[in-house]
Write a protein that holds these residues in place. Sequence first.
Motif, mmCIF file in Angstrom:
data_model
loop_
_atom_site.group_PDB
_atom_site.id
_atom_site.type_symbol
_atom_site.label_atom_id
_atom_site.label_comp_id
_atom_site.label_asym_id
_atom_site.label_seq_id
_atom_site.Cartn_x
_atom_site.Cartn_y
_atom_site.Cartn_z
ATOM 1 N N LYS A 35 76.487 26.773 3.405
ATOM 2 C CA LYS A 35 75.634 26.246 4.406
ATOM 3 C C LYS A 35 76.567 26.077 5.580
ATOM 4 O O LYS A 35 77.739 25.852 5.632
ATOM 5 C CB LYS A 35 75.033 24.707 4.077
ATOM 6 N N GLY A 36 76.066 26.351 6.730
ATOM 7 C CA GLY A 36 76.817 25.939 8.139
ATOM 8 C C GLY A 36 77.745 26.921 8.334
ATOM 9 O O GLY A 36 78.934 26.726 8.995
ATOM 10 N N LEU A 37 77.673 28.097 7.950
ATOM 11 C CA LEU A 37 78.703 29.020 8.004
ATOM 12 C C LEU A 37 79.053 29.546 9.437
ATOM 13 O O LEU A 37 80.118 29.590 10.443
ATOM 14 C CB LEU A 37 78.400 30.542 7.486
ATOM 15 N N GLU A 38 77.823 29.569 10.406
ATOM 16 C CA GLU A 38 77.613 29.838 11.934
ATOM 17 C C GLU A 38 78.609 28.820 12.613
ATOM 18 O O GLU A 38 79.410 29.351 13.281
ATOM 19 C CB GLU A 38 76.415 30.068 12.386
ATOM 20 N N SER A 39 78.149 27.732 12.433
ATOM 21 C CA SER A 39 78.899 26.703 13.068
ATOM 22 C C SER A 39 80.237 26.515 12.985
ATOM 23 O O SER A 39 81.037 26.166 13.686
ATOM 24 C CB SER A 39 78.174 25.260 12.995
ATOM 25 N N HIS A 40 80.584 26.611 11.739
ATOM 26 C CA HIS A 40 81.972 26.526 11.135
ATOM 27 C C HIS A 40 82.777 27.808 11.935
ATOM 28 O O HIS A 40 83.825 27.427 12.416
ATOM 29 C CB HIS A 40 82.063 26.625 9.522
ATOM 30 N N ILE A 41 82.397 28.794 11.904
ATOM 31 C CA ILE A 41 83.098 29.909 12.232
ATOM 32 C C ILE A 41 83.283 29.788 13.943
ATOM 33 O O ILE A 41 84.188 29.946 14.378
ATOM 34 C CB ILE A 41 82.317 31.317 11.963
ATOM 35 N N THR A 42 82.223 29.246 14.603
ATOM 36 C CA THR A 42 82.126 29.036 16.090
ATOM 37 C C THR A 42 83.172 28.058 16.447
ATOM 38 O O THR A 42 83.809 28.373 17.244
ATOM 39 C CB THR A 42 80.739 28.656 16.394
ATOM 40 N N ARG A 43 83.235 26.872 15.460
ATOM 41 C CA ARG A 43 84.269 26.107 15.826
ATOM 42 C C ARG A 43 85.635 26.479 15.824
ATOM 43 O O ARG A 43 86.309 26.242 16.530
ATOM 44 C CB ARG A 43 83.951 24.779 14.824
ATOM 45 N N ILE A 44 85.801 27.321 14.754
ATOM 46 C CA ILE A 44 87.176 27.606 14.481
ATOM 47 C C ILE A 44 87.669 28.851 15.513
ATOM 48 O O ILE A 44 88.925 28.580 16.096
ATOM 49 C CB ILE A 44 87.491 28.407 12.834
ATOM 50 N N CYS A 45 86.831 29.496 15.849
ATOM 51 C CA CYS A 45 86.982 30.552 16.855
ATOM 52 C C CYS A 45 87.483 29.725 18.254
ATOM 53 O O CYS A 45 88.300 30.113 18.855
ATOM 54 C CB CYS A 45 85.824 31.454 17.180
ATOM 55 N N GLY A 46 86.678 28.594 18.505
ATOM 56 C CA GLY A 46 86.777 27.865 19.652
ATOM 57 C C GLY A 46 88.257 27.230 19.750
ATOM 58 O O GLY A 46 89.050 27.431 20.739
ATOM 59 N N ILE A 47 88.526 26.432 18.569
ATOM 60 C CA ILE A 47 90.018 26.141 18.346
ATOM 61 C C ILE A 47 91.058 27.163 18.532
ATOM 62 O O ILE A 47 92.037 26.903 19.369
ATOM 63 C CB ILE A 47 90.208 25.528 16.802
ATOM 64 N N ALA A 48 90.818 28.304 18.135
ATOM 65 C CA ALA A 48 91.901 29.482 18.080
ATOM 66 C C ALA A 48 91.831 29.942 19.490
ATOM 67 O O ALA A 48 93.103 29.926 19.947
ATOM 68 C CB ALA A 48 91.249 30.641 17.184
ATOM 69 N N SER A 49 91.209 30.056 20.314
ATOM 70 C CA SER A 49 91.118 30.282 21.542
ATOM 71 C C SER A 49 91.776 29.264 22.349
ATOM 72 O O SER A 49 92.485 29.690 23.261
ATOM 73 C CB SER A 49 89.857 30.960 22.296
ATOM 74 N N ALA A 50 91.518 28.141 21.975
ATOM 75 C CA ALA A 50 92.469 26.852 22.775
ATOM 76 C C ALA A 50 93.743 26.824 22.508
ATOM 77 O O ALA A 50 94.529 26.660 23.234
ATOM 78 C CB ALA A 50 91.759 25.772 22.258
ATOM 79 N N ASN A 51 94.126 27.471 21.494
ATOM 80 C CA ASN A 51 95.593 27.466 21.134
ATOM 81 C C ASN A 51 96.381 28.703 21.791
ATOM 82 O O ASN A 51 97.536 29.020 21.547
ATOM 83 C CB ASN A 51 95.604 27.986 19.731
ATOM 84 N N ASP A 52 95.637 29.622 22.605
ATOM 85 C CA ASP A 52 96.204 30.438 23.375
ATOM 86 C C ASP A 52 96.990 31.411 22.613
ATOM 87 O O ASP A 52 98.167 31.758 22.778
ATOM 88 C CB ASP A 52 97.019 29.981 24.520
ATOM 89 N N PRO A 53 96.385 32.285 21.674
ATOM 90 C CA PRO A 53 97.140 33.364 20.868
ATOM 91 C C PRO A 53 97.664 34.523 21.806
ATOM 92 O O PRO A 53 96.954 34.631 22.822
ATOM 93 C CB PRO A 53 96.280 33.525 19.775
ATOM 94 N N PRO A 54 98.299 35.269 21.163
ATOM 95 C CA PRO A 54 98.240 36.661 21.758
ATOM 96 C C PRO A 54 96.958 37.357 21.867
ATOM 97 O O PRO A 54 96.437 37.178 21.230
ATOM 98 C CB PRO A 54 99.412 37.368 20.797
#
Length: 812
Positions: A35-54
């Motif tokens: 359940k809730g895969l969409e919101s989970h992935i969206t959340r993680i992707c948000g955190i990732a981009s806030a981390n300013d990866p290469p």
Amino acid sequence: MSDPQGNRISELIDAVRRPLEFASRNGFANILAIKGLESHITRICGIASANDPPDCIAEKFRELNAAFKGFDAMALSEKRLRVENALSIVGSICLNPSPLAEKSVPENDGKNLKLLKSPLLNIAGIGQRLFERLEKKGLSTVEDALYFLPIRYEDRRNLKDIKHLTPGADGLLLVRVIATGEVRYGGRKVFEVIAGDETGIVKLKWFNYRISYMKDRFKVNASLKAFGPVTLFNGQKEMVHPDIEEFDESDLSGVEGYKGIVPVYSQIDNMRQRTIRRMIRGIVEKYAGHFVCGSPEATRRELNIMDAGTAFLNIHIPDSLAAIERAKRALSFDELFVLELGLAIKKARIKAGHGPCFDLSRAKRTGLADRLKKVLPFSLTAAQERVLKEIKADFASRHPMMRLVQGDVGSGKTIVSLIASLWAIEAGFQVAVMAPTEILAEQHYLLIHGYAEKLGLKAVLLTGGLARGERQRALDEIRTGGVDIAIGTHALIQKDVEFNRNALAIIDEQHRFGVEQRAELKKKGADFIPHMLIMTATPIPRTLSMTVYGDLDVSIIDELPPGRTPVRTFAFKERERERDRAYGTIAKEVASGAQAYIVYPLVEESEEISLKDATRAKEHLQKGVFSDFAIGLLHGRLKPLEKEEVMRDFKARKTQILVCTTVVEVGIDVPNATVMLIEHADRFGLSQLHQLRGRVGRGERPSCCFLMAPWKASDDAFRRLKVMQETEDGFKIAEEDLKIRGPGDFIGTRQAGLPDFRSMGAMTDYALLKDARQAAFNYLEANPGLNGDGPASIKEVLRHRWHGRLELAEIG
Ligand code: ADP
Ligand code: MG
């Protein structure tokens, strides 16, 4: 990974991967359960981009995010596609922690190495389930798959008609199943398959089987391939327990391909050979061309060695047997070159350091070595003189010496090291002598101390047996420089010992002296790295001295002092007659004033049991056959002082027979001992037996050695013992040992800090190894920073294969 950002990113990747993998299980049925895969992935992707990866990683997270927009509302089949796609995106995120790798490698090469390291998941039709099975087999990356070398080949170019099968020879058939069933011959059940081709009928037979499995496996009308020895029974051609492979006529390669040379791989889970073959073939066709060779092209051209990528093609998809051989050679060369290049770098690094300056023109004490030679009761052998000359040249170079002196047991290494020590002392330095055991340290001390006194030098022995006060005094004297030579076990350099100006470390009978210990030595020294002299009586086969010891300079004392008599050796399986003979010889020798050893093995590494053996034996012998003699008992459990006492009694001839465990293996020097009986000799390695045997035959009296194996010892084990009977040449014995045990066991490459070998035969082809070594050393000389005309990728390959066991940061 050291950088916190990289850590964070890899956590985030895991946070995405785990639910995706869960969703993909049970043929994606789990998608319904999650359940809730969409919101989970969206959340993680948000955190990732806030981390300013290469950038390259940020891009992947954006792709993921996009793939899950509106996911919850999708149909199952679409969800499934998205999850699959997302998994492949996650799999393709490459965390590369090394900025060095990014910079120094040209675009193309860098991409290739990354490809090789990328996981097999989602490549060539490999999904999660298969990937898990492959991983269990150690196949995780593209490179692993390329190196999944066939264990053998079937040469199917000789596919035969049944009519042309020759009884007694191997046959390979392509047949169709006509009938199957269980048949009784007397009391025995046999499963038979009647099969045929256009030319005749053959019977395939099995004696041990599970009936349900067989019935399932052999269906009437199925095509199959049978390979095995052909026999004739009642005029009927048969194969008993043949190798069977289903033959699928839709197999891409068709019958023609079937007739080629076909690789056979080690089993993966319960996969069929055909499936394994097809999978590997797919990967090889796609990726072999991207393989990054470890050697420069010019080198390969000169030595006529194919590039490794082509080699993988020829090994997995061979056209001829000759091509396979050439390809194997190429892979071995590729690995050996990388190995030797790494060793060349290590060696160059040692050589680049500052050694102590032995400026004899300013020496305070001179002529010590010459004075020693005058008081020696013998003159040095030519081999001893030669090795000393090599050491002298090292001393003169002002770079740290790293020299391994190999000399068979009794070749006189101790005196060589003593003379080298005197040179260091003349130049105003101190010397540390390290032995592997306290007994040996003590023995060195006795010898060195004797000569040192005559020369007005101070030697101390640092062992666990010293009283506190004594120890402290010795340490003080070492620190203030009052001591010229300090002798002890390894503890000498590891604990609280601080030298005033140690310039030479002598390590006796030590297999390997690690990098860390070298660093320790530097700390104890001053602004220079001390010279190091490592001595070993374990003859090192040529292949190993170019690999495991490849960063050291090697000197060989290949001559024994004159007047030695060979040790007659008798290997036998235990019978009363033989034991009586051995005891008889011991009694005779001891009665005439000589001494004897009786050695017990360590039983499965348990000192306890061997202790019992030796202890029991001692009592038994003392009460029985040898009641007239004094018997000593030496084993590893004794306290250092007790050991010393036992050894001293034996040397002083207070005891005539020494019952012992392998603690007498190295270095013990009692020239009056002339007989050795080794119990359970089959449990020892040959080199170890050679070491043990070296304890006798050190005086003028002829000596002998009995190798007793239990009567039930295997023929193989006994044949090995016979090698000992035939030769006393330590090198021959070591080569034989290496053949029997394999290099990995002789001394593990990992243990020695070397890369693991992935191709077969790398360590056994002496000529190829020699070529690779020569080429690698030449290459480094021509390209000291590895920035020469060769591909810059060589540096990268080195890093990759040596797994950080080589600090490349220090080159170039
Ligand atoms: P290893 O090489 O096994 O350590 P050692 O140094 O213990 O051998 O020497 C073995 C014996 O040979 C010792 O008793 C030593 O004094 C003696 N020895 C060493 N060199 C010579 C020589 N050149 N001539 C005669 N005897 C020697
Ligand atoms: Mg020795």
